[in-house]
Design an enzyme around this catalytic site. Structure first.
Site, PDB file in Angstrom:
ATOM      1  N   LYS A 187      -1.638  32.924 -14.909  1.00  7.26           N
ATOM      2  CA  LYS A 187      -1.494  32.240 -16.198  1.00  7.26           C
ATOM      3  C   LYS A 187      -1.793  33.203 -17.348  1.00  7.26           C
ATOM      4  O   LYS A 187      -2.565  34.145 -17.173  1.00  7.26           O
ATOM      5  CB  LYS A 187      -2.520  31.084 -16.275  1.00  7.26           C
ATOM      6  CG  LYS A 187      -2.235  29.885 -15.406  1.00  7.26           C
ATOM      7  CD  LYS A 187      -3.322  28.828 -15.614  1.00  7.26           C
ATOM      8  CE  LYS A 187      -3.100  27.611 -14.728  1.00  7.26           C
ATOM      9  NZ  LYS A 187      -1.877  26.855 -15.063  1.00  7.26           N
TER      10      LYS A 187
ATOM     11  N   ARG B 228      -0.246  20.714  -5.748  1.00  9.28           N
ATOM     12  CA  ARG B 228       0.557  19.913  -4.829  1.00  9.28           C
ATOM     13  C   ARG B 228       0.439  20.431  -3.387  1.00  9.28           C
ATOM     14  O   ARG B 228       0.576  19.665  -2.441  1.00  9.28           O
ATOM     15  CB  ARG B 228       2.008  19.880  -5.317  1.00  9.28           C
ATOM     16  CG  ARG B 228       2.680  21.216  -5.377  1.00  9.28           C
ATOM     17  CD  ARG B 228       3.941  21.211  -6.247  1.00  9.28           C
ATOM     18  NE  ARG B 228       3.635  21.225  -7.678  1.00  9.28           N
ATOM     19  CZ  ARG B 228       4.560  21.212  -8.642  1.00  9.28           C
ATOM     20  NH1 ARG B 228       5.847  21.164  -8.333  1.00  9.28           N
ATOM     21  NH2 ARG B 228       4.201  21.233  -9.901  1.00  9.28           N
TER      22      ARG B 228
END
Ligand code: BES
Ligand code: ZN
Ligand code: ZN
EC number: 3.4.11.1
Length: 497
Positions: free
Chosen positions: A274, A348
């Site tokens: 990120k 996920r």
């Protein structure tokens, strides 16, 4: 690892108590006022004589108070009140009044009481539980590991005594307060101190206090059990992953609910790293797990007639020589495979393992919550949870969320979303082919791991779990505790049917 696991710091919350009459030595009393057509209107709380009430009303009008929601007016030295200060809390027009107005006004009032010791509150006249929740949660103050002492005038109010005889409602409300506070404390704890091993150990220690059974799978157990999602995501960190299982058993015949929550104790993005701006907010990437853990304890302490098992995957997503990579194919618990397109779509992957494990118990319902996508913030903003899952249960959960003041909105799985997630080399890609509808892509991905016949819901709380702005209503800075109150209300609703 300390023998008795604890957090380095927790938020300060006022002591809460209940009393049938105005306690001696209260420094102030909180009273509700409504907004009338011709100025403020005092609601009958029974603590003042008619004459005193008139004096309070005159004083309020004199300083221009209107009774508007969240307006706080402090009056000193009103004769006949038995307290040095009367704090009038506006609740708006009585026609528009609802529980959320009370919670928010109570929260704002609590923050206006900095520096006070013991105060009495009659806000419970219009809903004791909501007054308790708003007052306590609005005062929550997290100072982490600041070493300077808090100035007395800046300290949150010490104690709130609610004038009421509804002892049962009071004790249920304080359990809910504790649960939201626990979720906030966990979210607010830095990743230097909260990592899979310490997190699981702390939760397991609390579980013992609440009569909830705990089981922790460590990295060796996870490798043996073939939890491929959790192993891949946690592989790049020196702090190895864990799978925590918490079980509260009400009685055999009660409905069973599986809870699952994303427990990424820090999300750097991994190899798909990120940008640095606001990366510190990613200490909150375990918000779903915090709410899950807090909700199990709430169910146990409230004695809800539902059997609840939480399955909580915990991992730190770091870039390293042992990290998983874009292009990798991983095999989840249960055997399904994912092609990794982006290592920042890690939530996920760990949830997939956990959902498959949770479904092995054949629950009636599965409630999963996660700070899953930035796309949730784009679609619904910072405060509204995106709710996906089985049509009926999804709508029921979203409705219940709104009813407890945790905004939530049902989102669809449009038919084209399945193509987005198709891989040439695995059962699924972990990100969509386009960036459109990213929240639903993630929800759809998760749906592929849910067993048939389970009513399930996925809540994307990327925005709602963490308030990076200023306090408002009873939501303070940083961890909000969402969606604990929704989950507890859903469990209550399931128990009642
Ligand atoms: N933890 C983030 C999601 C997030 C973003 C939570 C902002 C709270 C605030 C998640 O793991 C993530 O990085 N998701 C990616 C998915 C993308 C790579 C498909 C995202 O949203 O950008
Ligand atoms: Zn991520
Ligand atoms: Zn994440």
């Amino acid at each position: 690892m300390p023998k008795t696991p604890s957090l380095p710091a927790v938020g300060i919350v006022p002591k809460l108590s209940i009393s049938a009459k105005l306690p001696k030595k209260a420094e102030a009393v909180l009273i509700p006022v409504f907004k009338g057509d011709n100025g403020p209107e005092i609601a009958g709380t029974g603590i003042f004589s008619d004459k005193t009430q008139v004096a309070v009303l005159e004083a309020l009008s004199a300083v221009g108070a209107t009774g508007a929601a969240q307006e706080v007016t402090k009056l000193a030295g009103i004769p006949g009140t038995d307290v040095p200060v009367v704090v009038a809390v506006g609740l708006g027009s009585s026609d528009d009044f609802d529980a959320e107005t009370l919670r928010r006004s109570a929260g704002v009032a609590s923050r206006a009481l900095k520096g006070f010791g013991k105060v009495a509150s009659t806000l419970g006249t219009f809903g004791l539980s909501d007054a308790v929740l708003g007052s306590a949660l609005g005062a929550y103050t997290f100072r982490g590991q600041k070493t300077a002492e808090l100035e007395a005038a800046q300290a949150p109010v010490d104690e709130i005594v609610f004038i009421s005889d509804k002892k049962k409602d009071f004790s249920a409300a304080t359990i809910l307060v504790d649960s939201v506070v626990l979720a906030r404390n966990l979210v607010n704890t830095a990743s230097s101190h909260l990592y899979p091993e310490s997190y699981a150990a702390y939760a397991a220690a609390l579980a013992e206090d609440y009569g909830v059974t705990a089981e922790i799978l460590d990295d060796k157990d996870l490798a043996k059990g073939k939890f491929g999602g959790l192993m891949a995501v946690g592989g790049g960190s020196a702090r190895k992953p864990r799978l925590l299982r918490l079980t509260y058993t009400a009685k055999k015949s009660a409905p069973s609910v599986a809870l699952v929550g994303k427990g990424i104790t820090f999300d750097t993005g991994g190899i798909s790293i990120k940008p640095s701006a606001n990366m510190d907010d990613m200490i909150s990437d375990m918000g779903g797990s915090a709410a899950t853990i807090a909700s199990v304890f709430a169910a146990a302490r409230l004695g809800l007639k539902v059997n609840v098992t939480a399955t909580v995957p915990m991992a730190e997503n770091m870039p390293d020589g042992e990290s998983y990579r874009p292009g990798d194919v991983i095999t989840h618990y249960g055997g399904k495979t994912s092609e990794i397109i982006n290592t920042d779509a890690e939530g996920r992957l760990v949830l997939a393992d956990a959902i498959v494990r949770a479904c092995e118990d054949k629950p009636d319902y599965l409630i999963e919550m996660a700070t899953l996508t930035g796309a949730q913030l784009v679609a619904l903003g910072g405060r509204t949870t995106g709710v996906m899952g089985s049509d009926e249960f999804r709508d029921r959960v979203a409705e219940i969320g709104r009813s407890v003041g945790e905004p939530a909105w049902a989102m669809p799985f449009p038919e084209e979303v399945s193509d987005e997630m198709k891989s040439d080399v695995a059962d699924l890609r972990n990100t969509g082919k386009s960036r459109f509808g990213g929240m639903m892509q993630a929800g759809y991905y998760l749906s592929q791991f849910v067993a048939e016949d389970v009513q399930w819901v996925h809540m994307d709380i990327a925005g709602p779990a963490y308030n990076s702005g200023s306090p408002y209503g009873y939501i303070t800075k940083r961890g909000t505790g969402a969606p604990v109150r929704t989950v507890v209300a859903v469990l209550e609703d399931i128990a009642a049917k």
